[in-house]
Design a protein around this motif. Structure first.
Motif, PDB file in Angstrom:
ATOM      1  N   LEU A 208       0.838  -1.209   0.000  1.00  0.00           N
ATOM      2  CA  LEU A 208       0.000   0.000   0.000  1.00  0.00           C
ATOM      3  C   LEU A 208       0.866   1.249   0.000  1.00  0.00           C
ATOM      4  O   LEU A 208       0.584   2.224  -0.708  1.00  0.00           O
ATOM      5  N   LEU A 209       1.927   1.211   0.796  1.00  0.00           N
ATOM      6  CA  LEU A 209       2.818   2.367   0.909  1.00  0.00           C
ATOM      7  C   LEU A 209       3.443   2.705  -0.445  1.00  0.00           C
ATOM      8  O   LEU A 209       3.426   3.860  -0.887  1.00  0.00           O
ATOM      9  N   ILE A 210       3.964   1.669  -1.111  1.00  0.00           N
ATOM     10  CA  ILE A 210       4.600   1.895  -2.415  1.00  0.00           C
ATOM     11  C   ILE A 210       3.561   2.402  -3.418  1.00  0.00           C
ATOM     12  O   ILE A 210       3.807   3.342  -4.175  1.00  0.00           O
ATOM     13  N   SER A 211       2.361   1.773  -3.379  1.00  0.00           N
ATOM     14  CA  SER A 211       1.311   2.179  -4.328  1.00  0.00           C
ATOM     15  C   SER A 211       0.946   3.648  -4.138  1.00  0.00           C
ATOM     16  O   SER A 211       0.832   4.399  -5.111  1.00  0.00           O
ATOM     17  N   ILE A 212       0.801   4.071  -2.886  1.00  0.00           N
ATOM     18  CA  ILE A 212       0.373   5.460  -2.653  1.00  0.00           C
ATOM     19  C   ILE A 212       1.501   6.426  -2.996  1.00  0.00           C
ATOM     20  O   ILE A 212       1.244   7.523  -3.518  1.00  0.00           O
ATOM     21  N   LEU A 213       2.736   6.008  -2.733  1.00  0.00           N
ATOM     22  CA  LEU A 213       3.858   6.899  -3.043  1.00  0.00           C
ATOM     23  C   LEU A 213       4.013   7.079  -4.556  1.00  0.00           C
ATOM     24  O   LEU A 213       4.398   8.141  -5.028  1.00  0.00           O
ATOM     25  N   VAL A 214       3.678   6.021  -5.300  1.00  0.00           N
ATOM     26  CA  VAL A 214       3.780   6.108  -6.762  1.00  0.00           C
ATOM     27  C   VAL A 214       2.614   6.934  -7.319  1.00  0.00           C
ATOM     28  O   VAL A 214       2.791   7.827  -8.145  1.00  0.00           O
ATOM     29  N   SER A 215       1.406   6.660  -6.815  1.00  0.00           N
ATOM     30  CA  SER A 215       0.225   7.310  -7.412  1.00  0.00           C
ATOM     31  C   SER A 215      -0.075   8.682  -6.810  1.00  0.00           C
ATOM     32  O   SER A 215      -0.554   9.577  -7.489  1.00  0.00           O
ATOM     33  N   ARG A 216       0.162   8.864  -5.550  1.00  0.00           N
ATOM     34  CA  ARG A 216      -0.132  10.153  -4.902  1.00  0.00           C
ATOM     35  C   ARG A 216       0.866  10.353  -3.758  1.00  0.00           C
ATOM     36  O   ARG A 216       0.573  10.041  -2.595  1.00  0.00           O
ATOM     37  N   PRO A 217       2.038  10.878  -4.072  1.00  0.00           N
ATOM     38  CA  PRO A 217       3.127  10.940  -3.082  1.00  0.00           C
ATOM     39  C   PRO A 217       2.766  11.687  -1.797  1.00  0.00           C
ATOM     40  O   PRO A 217       3.361  11.442  -0.754  1.00  0.00           O
ATOM     41  N   SER A 218       1.786  12.590  -1.856  1.00  0.00           N
ATOM     42  CA  SER A 218       1.447  13.358  -0.644  1.00  0.00           C
ATOM     43  C   SER A 218       0.461  12.599   0.249  1.00  0.00           C
ATOM     44  O   SER A 218       0.027  13.117   1.279  1.00  0.00           O
ATOM     45  N   GLY A 219       0.081  11.382  -0.135  1.00  0.00           N
ATOM     46  CA  GLY A 219      -0.859  10.603   0.673  1.00  0.00           C
ATOM     47  C   GLY A 219      -2.301  10.954   0.346  1.00  0.00           C
ATOM     48  O   GLY A 219      -2.571  11.891  -0.419  1.00  0.00           O
ATOM     49  N   MET A 220      -3.233  10.201   0.950  1.00  0.00           N
ATOM     50  CA  MET A 220      -4.647  10.381   0.596  1.00  0.00           C
ATOM     51  C   MET A 220      -5.164  11.765   0.958  1.00  0.00           C
ATOM     52  O   MET A 220      -5.952  12.358   0.247  1.00  0.00           O
ATOM     53  N   PHE A 221      -4.737  12.295   2.109  1.00  0.00           N
ATOM     54  CA  PHE A 221      -5.251  13.587   2.555  1.00  0.00           C
ATOM     55  C   PHE A 221      -4.167  14.653   2.675  1.00  0.00           C
ATOM     56  O   PHE A 221      -4.409  15.709   3.236  1.00  0.00           O
TER      57      PHE A 221
END
Lengths: 290, 280
Positions: A273-286
């Motif tokens: 999940l961490l890698i996926s979010i860093l690739v798709s939205r580096p600033s995190g969900m919020f």
């Protein structure tokens, strides 16, 4: 099968709530102080051991232990900030971040070694016996339900603190713009100390609840810090809502992964999940986009 | 496994009392002996009892992914099949696993007669707490380590759990007087330190080896150890050529907070309760 999934969702939400509570303090301390506190998991571990000790020695229940642990760790957090972090607080942001990582990592390792040395008793967690409630084939333990209710009450209390009080408004102001907050006369050092105290208190409270459900040991701090970091990055570093959503996401993902792929895959999902979010939205969900 | 080389590096006789992982004894270590039997045979008497009872038909394993539990599990899986049980599943979980909801959900669907937890105590305590919360009701729980720490952490949820003990008070085995005297003089409660009787046996082994060697010469002592055949407080002891010993555990059940040896009949201190009363 559907009952199993619902059971897992209930379990995942509770686990996620605990992750969220544990990670909230880490996110707030980063947002307000620009400090990455790698000793955060040690506060959780010490809170868990203090709660365990209180239950064992004083014969009190989990929620009474929380009343002992919370004020104690508020003081510990404030003292920690004043002694170890305030002296490095005036450095430039990048330097402060690196310095805070080194200071808190050092403290974390020292606390872990000292606790392992002092705490000889095999650790198992707070003994309890509680019943369960069955609703439409879903079994919810009373203690887990109580913890979930406590987490909700705590979330509301935090929301009131953040939205309605001067301290909360000051915290939000510092998160939004540190320089601006300084210009309008917010006492940055005092608010930072209180924030760090609140952060340590939340971690310690999460620790007591953790000890009620799971087993605790002196070496659990660093792995928990890593997990909290995953939750915070997932939700958005410095965000106040992010850790809660990040925690719930991780709790659910772990439960479903363990069920569908096997227990051995559950720890991996946080990093996927961490890698996926860093690739798709580096600033995190919020988190705010750079 | 790492410590095992210490004796080898310094040519010192090394008595590894409760080290029973096969990995230790597959390294060709010449200066090391273990007092107890090899891990895969750790619960062989339990499976003998299950076969003799003939009531249990299926088993599911929950295993902590660490050296000793894995060794015990591998042997137990084979022994369970030899005892005529169907192995429904084997879930090997990381030692740090804290949420067992997914494992328990699967076990509820499988509905095994026996849930066999091969793990160290913290793992077993967390699993059992959650099993009770979620009302997982097999006919028997077997947790390989179910000492006083386990019992105290679980309260009445530990009742009727079967595990393994080297010795309990009232057991007709070896020199019970000596064990009782040693435990009493050192202020050790056997349920809290269940391996203590094995340590008493280890001291007997060391004493016998030194007496046999006639000196403290290291080579003579290790040779004496390897060829030793003695009667210890836990029964006969001799060493396999790779170094592990022959002392093994007995199945014991927690019955109203007390530990009761349930097999074999010659040394049993009480009857096996099977099936356990389900959690309401």
């Amino acid at each position: 099968m559907s009952a199993d999934i619902l059971q897992l969702v209930v379990g995942g939400i509770l686990l996620g709530g605990l992750y969220g509570l544990a990670a909230f303090g880490l996110s707030v301390s980063f947002g307000v102080l620009n400090v990455l506190n790698l000793a955060h998991g040690e506060f959780l571990m010490l809170g868990a051991l203090t709660g365990y000790g209180a239950c064992l020695l004083l014969g009190v229940g989990t929620f009474t232990a929380l009343l002992i642990v919370a004020p104690l760790f508020m003081v510990v957090g404030v003292v920690f900030y004043l002694v170890l972090l305030k002296p490095i607080g005036n450095r430039p942001p990048q330097e402060l971040l690196v310095a805070s990582v080194l200071v808190t990592l050092g403290v974390s390792l020292a606390v872990e070694d000292l606790t392992s040395y002092v705490w000889e008793r095999p650790i198992t967690g707070i003994a309890y016996t509680s019943g369960s409630i069955e609703v439409a084939g879903i079994i919810i333990s009373e203690i887990r339900l109580l913890i979930l209710v406590f987490l909700c009450v705590l979330a509301v209390a935090l929301q009131i603190l953040i939205k309605r009080t001067y301290t909360g408004r000051a915290i939000r102001a510092i998160v939004q713009c540190r320089e601006g907050a300084k210009v309008v006369g917010i006492p940055i050092a005092a608010i930072s100390a209180v924030t760090f105290g609140v952060s340590a208190t939340l971690a310690a409270c999460a620790g007591v609840l953790y000890a009620t459900l799971f087993t605790v040991s002196p070496v659990m701090g660093i792995p928990l810090t890593v997990k909290c970091l995953c939750v915070v990055v997932l939700g958005g570093l410095g965000s106040l809502v992010g850790p809660v959503v990040g925690g719930l996401t991780l709790g659910l993902a772990e439960a479903l992964t363990a069920y569908c792929l096997g227990t051995e895959w559950a720890p991996c999902i946080s990093f996927i999940l961490l890698i996926s979010i860093l690739v798709s939205r580096p600033s995190g969900m919020f988190g705010e986009r750079g | 496994v790492e410590a095992g080389t210490a004796g080898e590096n310094h040519n010192i006789p090394f008595i590894a009392i409760c080290a029973n992982s096969p990995k230790i004894y597959s390294r060709g270590l010449k200066w090391l002996v273990g007092v107890i039997d090899i891990g895969p045979r750790y619960t062989y008497r339990y499976w003998e009892m299950i076969r003799a009872g003939g009531k249990a038909k299926s088993v599911s394993f929950v295993v902590e992914d660490s050296l000793h539990p894995l060794g015990v599990f591998k042997g137990s899986q084979e022994l369970a099949q030899e005892a005529g049980l169907k192995v429904l599943s084997s879930d090997i979980a990381p030692a740090s696993t804290q949420d067992f909801t997914p494992v328990i959900a699967k076990l509820k669907n499988e509905n095994p007669d026996i849930v066999y937890v091969a793990s160290n105590i913290p793992f077993a305590v967390t699993f059992m707490k959650q099993a009770r919360e979620l009302k997982l009701n097999p006919r028997e729980y077997h947790c390989i380590h179910h000492s006083g720490v386990f019992r105290d952490a679980l309260g009445d949820a530990a009742d009727c759990v079967v595990g393994q003990s080297y010795w309990v008070g009232g057991m007709k085995l070896g020199d019970t007087k000596l064990i009782q005297e040693v435990l009493s003089r050192s202020g050790i409660s056997e349920p809290m330190y269940p391996w203590a009787p094995a340590y008493v046996a280890a001291f007997q082994v060391a004493q016998a080896a030194i007496e046999k060697a006639g000196s403290l010469d290291k080579k003579s002592v290790i040779d004496g150890l390897k060829g030793l055949k003695i009667e210890t407080v836990l029964g006969p002891e001799q060493f396999h050529e790779t170094g592990y010993g022959s002392i093994n555990t007995y199945p014991s059940q927690i019955q109203k907070g007390k530990y009761v040896i349930i097999w074999p009949k010659e040394v049993a201190t009480g009857a096996h309760i099977y099936p356990r009363p389900p959690w309401e």
